[in-house]
Scaffold this motif. Structure first.
Motif, PDB file in Angstrom:
ATOM      1  N   ALA A 156     -58.023  47.109  -2.873  1.00 27.32           N
ATOM      2  CA  ALA A 156     -57.617  45.884  -2.187  1.00 27.32           C
ATOM      3  C   ALA A 156     -58.815  44.966  -1.978  1.00 27.32           C
ATOM      4  O   ALA A 156     -58.704  43.750  -2.127  1.00 27.32           O
ATOM      5  CB  ALA A 156     -56.955  46.215  -0.856  1.00 27.32           C
ATOM      6  N   ALA A 157     -59.963  45.538  -1.655  1.00 29.27           N
ATOM      7  CA  ALA A 157     -61.172  44.732  -1.459  1.00 29.27           C
ATOM      8  C   ALA A 157     -61.575  44.038  -2.760  1.00 29.27           C
ATOM      9  O   ALA A 157     -61.963  42.861  -2.761  1.00 29.27           O
ATOM     10  CB  ALA A 157     -62.304  45.603  -0.936  1.00 29.27           C
ATOM     11  N   GLN A 158     -61.483  44.755  -3.877  1.00 23.09           N
ATOM     12  CA  GLN A 158     -61.810  44.154  -5.174  1.00 23.09           C
ATOM     13  C   GLN A 158     -60.815  43.057  -5.540  1.00 23.09           C
ATOM     14  O   GLN A 158     -61.201  41.987  -6.033  1.00 23.09           O
ATOM     15  CB  GLN A 158     -61.829  45.221  -6.263  1.00 23.09           C
ATOM     16  CG  GLN A 158     -62.982  46.192  -6.148  1.00 23.09           C
ATOM     17  CD  GLN A 158     -62.888  47.314  -7.164  1.00 23.09           C
ATOM     18  OE1 GLN A 158     -61.819  47.637  -7.665  1.00 23.09           O
ATOM     19  NE2 GLN A 158     -64.027  47.908  -7.469  1.00 23.09           N
ATOM     20  N   LEU A 159     -59.534  43.328  -5.302  1.00 23.16           N
ATOM     21  CA  LEU A 159     -58.507  42.324  -5.591  1.00 23.16           C
ATOM     22  C   LEU A 159     -58.670  41.100  -4.692  1.00 23.16           C
ATOM     23  O   LEU A 159     -58.449  39.969  -5.123  1.00 23.16           O
ATOM     24  CB  LEU A 159     -57.111  42.933  -5.415  1.00 23.16           C
ATOM     25  CG  LEU A 159     -56.717  43.958  -6.477  1.00 23.16           C
ATOM     26  CD1 LEU A 159     -55.478  44.720  -6.042  1.00 23.16           C
ATOM     27  CD2 LEU A 159     -56.497  43.284  -7.820  1.00 23.16           C
ATOM     28  N   HIS A 160     -59.066  41.323  -3.441  1.00 21.41           N
ATOM     29  CA  HIS A 160     -59.319  40.217  -2.512  1.00 21.41           C
ATOM     30  C   HIS A 160     -60.397  39.300  -3.084  1.00 21.41           C
ATOM     31  O   HIS A 160     -60.239  38.066  -3.092  1.00 21.41           O
ATOM     32  CB  HIS A 160     -59.736  40.783  -1.153  1.00 21.41           C
ATOM     33  CG  HIS A 160     -59.847  39.752  -0.081  1.00 21.41           C
ATOM     34  ND1 HIS A 160     -60.976  38.975   0.087  1.00 21.41           N
ATOM     35  CD2 HIS A 160     -58.962  39.355   0.878  1.00 21.41           C
ATOM     36  CE1 HIS A 160     -60.779  38.153   1.111  1.00 21.41           C
ATOM     37  NE2 HIS A 160     -59.575  38.368   1.607  1.00 21.41           N
ATOM     38  N   LYS A 161     -61.475  39.885  -3.581  1.00 23.38           N
ATOM     39  CA  LYS A 161     -62.560  39.093  -4.180  1.00 23.38           C
ATOM     40  C   LYS A 161     -62.070  38.334  -5.408  1.00 23.38           C
ATOM     41  O   LYS A 161     -62.434  37.176  -5.628  1.00 23.38           O
ATOM     42  CB  LYS A 161     -63.729  39.989  -4.553  1.00 23.38           C
ATOM     43  CG  LYS A 161     -64.488  40.512  -3.357  1.00 23.38           C
ATOM     44  CD  LYS A 161     -65.610  41.445  -3.782  1.00 23.38           C
ATOM     45  CE  LYS A 161     -66.288  42.042  -2.567  1.00 23.38           C
ATOM     46  NZ  LYS A 161     -67.294  43.040  -2.930  1.00 23.38           N
TER      47      LYS A 161
END
Length: 186
Positions: free
Chosen positions: A123-128
């Protein structure tokens, strides 16, 4: 007056179990105790006092009583959030015919908020990725990718609610491109 979330408000955002509509959820996320009603109105629209009052009545938000000098200033011009029954009937008929606009910005912000709530490295990678997307085509692809990974991070019911809310805010020209189910990459 700076509304902030109650314990119930925090719990609702973390568990995704309350039946909040998109505007209520967005308002709840933005009420961090640092933003004033004027700032929130600039971000969410002119009906913020009624929206905040409703969230407060439901127990999701808390608004601290103003200090004595501020109380005197507000006595001369009472805030609609403190007297919802007095202003709600006059304001609601004006707001009823307004149709909510669809926009890529609203969809992008919503997906960014959803991804920020997930405690997951993916989720953190997708957020970026969603945050970095600037062109419309890149944003569509990033939203689609985020939506395709959401079932692996959360429940099927929650995923369906996210899809439903995206149907409300995405421009109609991009509905099929973003919401079309895509298989997860292996």
């Amino acid at each position: 007056m700076q509304p902030h979330k109650t314990e119930l408000g925090h719990t609702v955002l973390q568990t995704h179990r309350a039946a909040l509509d998109l505007r209520q959820r967005r308002a709840l996320i933005l009420c961090d105790g640092k933003r004033s009603l004027a700032e929130l109105s600039g971000m969410l629209g002119n009906d913020v006092p009624e929206l905040i009052a409703q969230l407060q009545r439901d127990g999701y938000l808390q608004v601290e009583a103003p200090t004595a000098p501020a109380a005197k200033a507000q006595a001369a011009d009472p805030a609609p959030a403190q007297q919802p029954h007095a202003t709600a009937p006059a304001t609601i008929p004006q707001q009823a015919p307004v149709e909510r606009r669809r926009s890529m910005v609203a969809a992008r912000i919503y997906v960014l908020d959803i991804l920020a709530l997930q405690r997951n490295p993916t989720a953190a990678q997708l957020h970026k990725l969603v945050q970095a997307a600037r062109e419309e085509g890149d944003t569509v692809q990033a939203l689609k990718l985020a939506l395709s990974h959401l079932p692996a991070m959360t429940s099927e019911g929650y995923t369906q609610r996210v899809r439903g809310r995206l149907q409300e805010v995405l421009p109609e020209t991009h509905l099929a491109a973003v919401l079309e189910p895509a298989p997860l990459p292996a």
